[in-house]
Design an enzyme around this catalytic site. Structure first.
Site, PDB file in Angstrom:
ATOM      1  N   ASP A   1       2.635   5.284  -9.934  1.00 56.88           N
ATOM      2  CA  ASP A   1       1.796   5.148  -8.741  1.00 56.88           C
ATOM      3  C   ASP A   1       2.562   4.193  -7.832  1.00 56.88           C
ATOM      4  O   ASP A   1       2.674   3.001  -8.131  1.00 56.88           O
ATOM      5  CB  ASP A   1       0.435   4.566  -9.107  1.00 56.88           C
ATOM      6  N   HIS A   2       3.085   4.708  -6.739  1.00 55.79           N
ATOM      7  CA  HIS A   2       4.035   3.879  -5.985  1.00 55.79           C
ATOM      8  C   HIS A   2       3.367   2.647  -5.356  1.00 55.79           C
ATOM      9  O   HIS A   2       4.047   1.724  -4.933  1.00 55.79           O
ATOM     10  CB  HIS A   2       4.808   4.718  -4.960  1.00 55.79           C
TER      11      HIS A   2
ATOM     12  N   HIS B   1      -4.095   5.360  -5.706  1.00 55.48           N
ATOM     13  CA  HIS B   1      -3.734   4.150  -4.957  1.00 55.48           C
ATOM     14  C   HIS B   1      -4.921   3.181  -4.752  1.00 55.48           C
ATOM     15  O   HIS B   1      -4.811   1.986  -5.015  1.00 55.48           O
ATOM     16  CB  HIS B   1      -3.139   4.507  -3.602  1.00 55.48           C
TER      17      HIS B   1
HETATM   18  C1  BG6 Z   1       1.037   9.335  -1.023  1.00 54.42           C
HETATM   19  C2  BG6 Z   1       0.113  10.337  -0.404  1.00 54.42           C
HETATM   20  O1  BG6 Z   1       0.805   9.225  -2.397  1.00 54.42           O
HETATM   21  O2  BG6 Z   1       0.830   8.060  -0.428  1.00 54.42           O
HETATM   22  C3  BG6 Z   1       0.347  10.397   1.088  1.00 54.42           C
HETATM   23  O3  BG6 Z   1       0.334  11.609  -0.974  1.00 54.42           O
HETATM   24  C4  BG6 Z   1       0.228   9.039   1.714  1.00 54.42           C
HETATM   25  O4  BG6 Z   1      -0.575  11.294   1.721  1.00 54.42           O
HETATM   26  C5  BG6 Z   1       1.094   8.027   0.965  1.00 54.42           C
HETATM   27  O5  BG6 Z   1       0.658   9.136   3.064  1.00 54.42           O
HETATM   28  C6  BG6 Z   1       0.812   6.622   1.455  1.00 54.42           C
HETATM   29  O6  BG6 Z   1       1.764   5.757   0.941  1.00 54.42           O
HETATM   30  P1  BG6 Z   1       2.193   4.437   1.712  1.00 54.42           P
HETATM   31  O7  BG6 Z   1       3.101   3.741   0.780  1.00 54.42           O
HETATM   32  O8  BG6 Z   1       2.817   4.888   2.995  1.00 54.42           O
HETATM   33  O9  BG6 Z   1       0.911   3.697   1.969  1.00 54.42           O
END
Ligand code: BG6
Length: 510
Positions: free
Chosen positions: A196-197, A259
């Site tokens: 989960d990034h 997230h």
């Molecule tokens: C991704 C989603 O996991 O996270 C995207 O699939 C979203 O739709 C993105 O834009 C948001 O990531 P960050 O790091 O830009 O907040």
């Protein structure tokens, strides 16, 4: 993940990762070039990439090891977050191979095995293998199964074998369970790294440090002092070219069980007994398990879904979601969702957690705002309680990486007049943070076998269990159209009403 004392940068004393070979499935895709490669490069610059390191790309398209290495070398300067240093490039790309093949075909795994054996022999990667599934989600179960059944992921002779699964992990509770079952049929839990990034973001990792490395917050971190919590992940980005994926997914599935729930669980979990993967993951899973399951009648009342209409974001005209390429013109997929959740435990009983996320909003802004209870008596006659500024602790996740405290202070002058003021800690004022992709820590942690930032099967399933009643409610009451919000606004009025019902309002999206 390592934590150090008083350092302006953290990586310096971390140990170099174990020798290993990284096998990327879906190697020709965007993720490899935009994020994984620059992250590997940053690890090399920090001296954290193993001395003995091999990289195997696997994809369907025809290519060769030389051509693949050439492509990587070309895209690195395009996507690198730091200046290019040729010696670090060499460390990342010193041993690159490419395997062309269908991920459903046994033959592909035979060829991967051959390359692994060769690299292990010639480059001393010690049999340690990291398989990274950067493919569309449909590939996760079949590739995981092949890796298990072919023996490529079998841990033997002291060598580790790990598998990283990208998101989304399932599309509902049943599919997440089925995927866990499939993977756990051929791999052990400690071999599976579900990425989960959000957990790669420094500000997200800092939530644990803020809560548990300071004696200040924990005593007041509960229902006696906290009145409610708002978690916002607002994006100004539109769905853009991702219509195909997004229309089948929607804001809730795309962002919430992963997230937003990572943020929720870090904010609300009990203190783990140790700063170690199993202790932390157990607490996070328990917290998600304590999210009150919405009944059939409650679910529709406690959620809002909406779609963006025409508007302007950053002075650029934006077309309504339904006009996006690859989106059904009658689509009822939500691009915005807001939820009110309650947590059934002693710490949080009666404290609402309001979550919202959406696309094409006024600004990119992710934050967790903790609202403390108001002062209980109106001591200052000229400023009634309801005119006092609200006490918020705000954890800015992105783009403003900060922690702020909002409180009341006396406005200088002969009478007691009170005004809201704020104190803000900004990361950039204290730390030298080299720009990164957010994947560095995650990849490094896999290489050293630290799963602290990776959700476990029970955590993933608890997350889906908590959102399943909303998905069920939507499925059971199909609508012709969703409420809309103007692109570039702060979201639909229905989301304001969700909080107004409780006498509250969202913090502005600035
Ligand atoms: C991704 C989603 O996991 O996270 C995207 O699939 C979203 O739709 C993105 O834009 C948001 O990531 P960050 O790091 O830009 O907040």
């Amino acid at each position: 993940m390592t934590v150090q004392n008083g350092a302006k940068t953290a990586a310096t004393t971390a140990r170099r990762a174990d020798p290993c070979c990284l096998v990327i499935f879906g190697a020709s895709g965007d993720l490899t070039h935009r994020l994984l490669l620059p992250a590997l490069y940053n690890l090399a610059v920090e001296g954290l990439l193993p001395e003995a390191f091999g990289l195997i790309g696997v994809a369907r398209s025809a290519s060769s090891s030389e051509a693949f290495a050439g492509d990587l070398a070309k895209s690195l300067p395009k996507f690198a977050t730091r200046d290019i240093d040729q010696s670090a490039v060499k460390r990342v790309l010193s041993c690159v191979a490419y395997v062309q093949g269908d991920p459903d075909d046994n033959e592909t795994y035979r060829k991967i095995g051959q390359e692994l054996t060769r690299i292990e022999r010639e480059h001393g990667t010690k049999g340690n293998r990291l398989f990274y599934l950067a493919t569309p989600p449909a590939g996760f179960a079949p590739i995981g199964t092949h890796l298990g059944e072919s023996g490529l992921a079998r841990e033997e002779n002291g060598a580790w074998r790990r598998v990283v699964i990208e998101k989304p992990f399932g599309t509902d509770l049943a599919s997440a369970r089925a995927l866990n079952q499939k993977l756990l049929g051929v791999l052990n839990e400690d071999q599976i790294f579900r990425i989960d990034h959000y957990l790669g973001k420094e500000t997200v990792q800092n939530i644990m440090v803020l809560r548990f490395a300071n004696g200040l917050f924990e005593p007041i971190w509960n229902r006696h002092h906290i009145e409610h919590v708002q978690i916002t992940v607002a994006e100004s980005l539109t769905v853009g070219r991702r219509g195909n994926y997004y229309d089948a997914t929607g804001a809730l599935r795309d962002m919430v069980p992963n997230h937003l729930f990572q943020l929720l669980s870090l904010i609300a979990m009990e203190p783990p007994s140790r700063f170690a993967a199993d202790a932390v993951r157990a607490e996070k899973a328990q917290l998600l398990d304590a999210v009150q399951l919405q009944s059939h009648d409650e679910a529709p009342r406690n959620c809002v879904r909406a779609q963006y209409g025409d508007g302007y974001v950053d002075n650029h005209a934006v077309d309504a979601y339904r006009k996006t390429a690859d989106v059904n013109p009658d689509s009822t997929t939500e691009t915005y969702v807001a939820l009110k959740l309650m947590i059934d435990n002693w710490r949080w009983a009666q404290v609402p957690f309001y979550l919202r996320t959406g696309k094409a909003l006024r600004a990119k802004q992710s934050e967790v705002a903790i609202k403390f209870k108001q002062a209980p008596v109106a001591m200052f006659r000229d400023t009634p309680i309801d005119r006092l500024a609200e006490n918020f602790l705000v954890i800015g996740i992105q783009p403003n990486e900060c922690i702020g405290l909002e409180f009341n202070a006396k406005i200088p002058g002969p009478s007691i007049a009170i005004g809201g003021v704020g104190m803000t800690f900004k990361y950039e004022d204290f730390f030298d943070v080299a720009p990164s992709t957010g994947y560095e820590t995650l990849i490094y942690d896999c290489m050293i076998g630290d799963a602290i930032l990776y959700p476990r099967a029970d955590g993933i399933e608890a997350g889906w269990r908590a959102v399943q009643p909303f998905l069920d409610a939507w499925r059971e009451t199909p609508v012709k159209a969703l409420p809309t919000y103007r692109a570039g606004s702060e979201g639909p009025k229905e989301a304001d009403e969700l909080l107004a019902r409780d006498g509250r309002r969202w913090r502005p999206i600035a």
